[in-house]
Design a protein around this motif. Structure first.
Motif, mmCIF file in Angstrom:
data_model
loop_
_atom_site.group_PDB
_atom_site.id
_atom_site.type_symbol
_atom_site.label_atom_id
_atom_site.label_comp_id
_atom_site.label_asym_id
_atom_site.label_seq_id
_atom_site.Cartn_x
_atom_site.Cartn_y
_atom_site.Cartn_z
ATOM 1 N N GLU A 192 0.657 -1.330 0.045
ATOM 2 C CA GLU A 192 -0.052 0.076 -0.054
ATOM 3 C C GLU A 192 0.895 1.174 0.063
ATOM 4 N N PRO A 193 1.801 1.257 0.704
ATOM 5 C CA PRO A 193 2.719 2.707 0.811
ATOM 6 C C PRO A 193 3.689 2.811 -0.441
ATOM 7 N N LEU A 194 3.728 1.837 -1.355
ATOM 8 C CA LEU A 194 4.926 1.949 -2.517
ATOM 9 C C LEU A 194 4.243 2.943 -3.521
ATOM 10 N N SER A 195 5.460 3.739 -4.066
ATOM 11 C CA SER A 195 5.111 4.539 -4.857
ATOM 12 C C SER A 195 5.125 3.820 -6.419
ATOM 13 N N GLU A 196 4.651 4.380 -7.412
ATOM 14 C CA GLU A 196 4.538 3.784 -8.854
ATOM 15 C C GLU A 196 5.835 3.258 -9.055
ATOM 16 N N SER A 197 6.763 4.126 -8.714
ATOM 17 C CA SER A 197 8.224 3.429 -9.201
ATOM 18 C C SER A 197 8.751 2.313 -8.577
ATOM 19 N N GLU A 198 8.385 2.309 -7.352
ATOM 20 C CA GLU A 198 8.760 1.151 -6.385
ATOM 21 C C GLU A 198 8.271 -0.018 -7.010
ATOM 22 N N PHE A 199 7.097 -0.167 -7.704
ATOM 23 C CA PHE A 199 6.576 -1.217 -8.050
ATOM 24 C C PHE A 199 7.349 -1.844 -9.180
ATOM 25 N N GLU A 200 8.307 -0.984 -9.868
ATOM 26 C CA GLU A 200 9.256 -1.495 -10.828
ATOM 27 C C GLU A 200 10.488 -1.946 -10.377
ATOM 28 N N SER A 201 10.795 -2.021 -8.951
ATOM 29 C CA SER A 201 11.895 -2.544 -8.341
ATOM 30 C C SER A 201 11.942 -4.071 -8.828
ATOM 31 N N ALA A 202 13.501 -4.341 -9.111
ATOM 32 C CA ALA A 202 13.753 -5.728 -9.544
ATOM 33 C C ALA A 202 13.965 -6.367 -8.049
ATOM 34 N N THR A 203 13.444 -7.567 -8.212
ATOM 35 C CA THR A 203 13.486 -8.351 -7.013
ATOM 36 C C THR A 203 14.677 -9.612 -7.384
ATOM 37 N N LEU A 204 15.081 -10.445 -6.346
ATOM 38 C CA LEU A 204 15.999 -11.315 -6.442
ATOM 39 C C LEU A 204 15.358 -12.706 -7.091
ATOM 40 N N PHE A 205 14.170 -12.658 -7.242
ATOM 41 C CA PHE A 205 13.380 -13.727 -7.853
ATOM 42 C C PHE A 205 13.362 -13.635 -9.520
ATOM 43 N N LYS A 206 14.480 -14.246 -10.320
ATOM 44 C CA LYS A 206 14.517 -14.324 -11.508
ATOM 45 C C LYS A 206 14.264 -12.767 -12.073
ATOM 46 N N GLY A 207 14.897 -11.870 -11.323
ATOM 47 C CA GLY A 207 14.817 -10.527 -11.688
ATOM 48 C C GLY A 207 13.263 -9.805 -11.987
ATOM 49 N N TRP A 208 12.498 -10.435 -11.430
ATOM 50 C CA TRP A 208 11.071 -10.086 -11.924
ATOM 51 C C TRP A 208 10.816 -8.941 -10.732
ATOM 52 N N THR A 209 10.144 -7.805 -11.258
ATOM 53 C CA THR A 209 9.821 -6.698 -10.732
ATOM 54 C C THR A 209 8.719 -7.014 -9.558
ATOM 55 N N ILE A 210 8.223 -5.912 -8.763
ATOM 56 C CA ILE A 210 7.250 -6.219 -7.902
ATOM 57 C C ILE A 210 5.972 -6.227 -8.762
ATOM 58 N N ASN A 211 5.824 -5.473 -9.713
ATOM 59 C CA ASN A 211 4.554 -5.545 -10.673
ATOM 60 C C ASN A 211 4.682 -6.862 -11.234
ATOM 61 N N ASN A 212 5.574 -7.515 -11.955
ATOM 62 C CA ASN A 212 5.620 -8.952 -12.311
ATOM 63 C C ASN A 212 5.079 -9.900 -11.496
ATOM 64 N N ILE A 213 5.407 -9.816 -9.946
ATOM 65 C CA ILE A 213 4.909 -10.762 -9.021
ATOM 66 C C ILE A 213 3.594 -10.426 -8.650
ATOM 67 N N VAL A 214 3.198 -9.301 -8.565
ATOM 68 C CA VAL A 214 1.845 -9.213 -8.240
ATOM 69 C C VAL A 214 0.912 -9.517 -9.361
ATOM 70 N N ARG A 215 1.044 -9.237 -10.514
ATOM 71 C CA ARG A 215 0.543 -9.869 -11.977
ATOM 72 C C ARG A 215 0.250 -11.118 -11.703
ATOM 73 N N HIS A 216 1.509 -11.929 -11.413
ATOM 74 C CA HIS A 216 1.489 -13.259 -11.387
ATOM 75 C C HIS A 216 0.612 -13.821 -10.463
ATOM 76 N N LEU A 217 0.456 -13.245 -9.334
ATOM 77 C CA LEU A 217 -0.311 -13.575 -8.278
ATOM 78 C C LEU A 217 -1.771 -13.178 -8.575
ATOM 79 N N HIS A 218 -2.091 -12.143 -9.204
ATOM 80 C CA HIS A 218 -3.418 -11.952 -9.649
ATOM 81 C C HIS A 218 -3.881 -12.781 -10.700
#
Length: 265
Positions: A19-45
């Motif tokens: 909830e507190p994240l900015s739009e740009s923070e959703f594009e942060s790359a994670t250590l899971f296959k380089g997926w961004t937070i957007n990628n992960i939430v889309r996958h879950l959704h």
């Protein structure tokens, strides 16, 4: 099914982190296959939508599978998921995801736990389906906690993931076209509440002791066993923890030691 509420509660915990994240923070790359937070939430959704369709509209679920099969030819799963959601991202994605998670949880809560549902692989029970969604939510959330450097406080609802890890003991070996090298090792795990969760009997296979959270991180392949505080005694126990996989799909190896970790910045 209590598991339906557990799934939604786990989703709410992740939602509070997002909830507190900015739009740009959703594009942060994670250590899971380089997926961004957007990628992960889309996958879950997307796969929550699929699970919801499987229990409410089998024909629509079959159509979804056809769309997916066509969408990933020559491409990547995250690309299909982005296209399927018409590029939904950031806070609008978060809101759509948590809203559908609530609806899905309500549908599963009213279902017969033994009801058979179509899925990508073999059919599964409604109970297994919603437990798998809980596991996926918890496991993928770990990459988001890690990249944000956030503390994670688990609850005893991860007991569902522990049981999934136990129940997939035999499948982990079968998935690699081999036989278990012995009986399942004994588990002595400390729950987030402090309770002791024990599975299996004492045997030559050994014993695994430590926190239930660490065990869940290993069987979901969020962590290499070397990056946990689990005590693993016995050859069979060590072999299992090196390849444990409680999720469906072809055999996958856990991340190498040190690859998945919390961002300490």
């Amino acid at each position: 099914m209590q598991q339906a509420q557990d799934f939604y509660d786990e989703s709410l915990a992740l939602n509070a982190l997002l909830e507190p994240l900015s739009e740009s923070e959703f594009e942060s790359a994670t250590l899971f296959k380089g997926w961004t937070i957007n990628n992960i939430v889309r996958h879950l959704h997307v796969w929550n939508i699929a699970a919801d369709l499987s229990i409410m509209d089998e024909a629509a679920f079959t159509e979804f599978l056809q769309q997916m099969a066509a969408g990933i030819k020559g491409g990547r799963l995250p690309d299909f998921e982005s296209t399927y959601l018409e590029g939904l991202a950031g806070q609008q994605l978060r809101q759509a995801w948590i809203t559908r998670a609530k609806t899905m949880a309500e549908h599963f809560a009213e279902a017969d736990p033994k009801q058979r549902l179509k899925w990508v692989g073999p059919d599964m029970s409604a109970l297994s389906s919603v437990t798998a969604r809980l596991m996926e939510t918890w496991a993928h959330a770990q990459a988001i906690y890690d990249v944000l450097g956030a503390d994670r406080e688990d609850s005893d609802r991860i007991g569902n993931i522990v049981r999934l890890g136990v129940n997939t003991w035999g499948w982990t070996w079968k998935n690699r076209r081999t036989e278990p090298p012995g009986p399942m090792p004994q588990l002595k795990l400390t729950a987030p509440s402090g309770a002791l969760w024990e599975y299996g009997e004492a045997s030559e296979s050994g014993v695994i002791e430590g926190s239930a959270s660490d065990f869940c991180q290993v069987v979901t392949q969020c962590r290499n066993i070397a990056d946990t505080h689990l005590s693993v005694v016995g050859d069979v126990a060590k072999q299992w923890m090196a390849i444990a996989q409680c999720f469906a799909g072809p055999p996958q190896d856990p991340p190498a030691p040190g690859v998945r970790h919390r961002n300490m910045m």
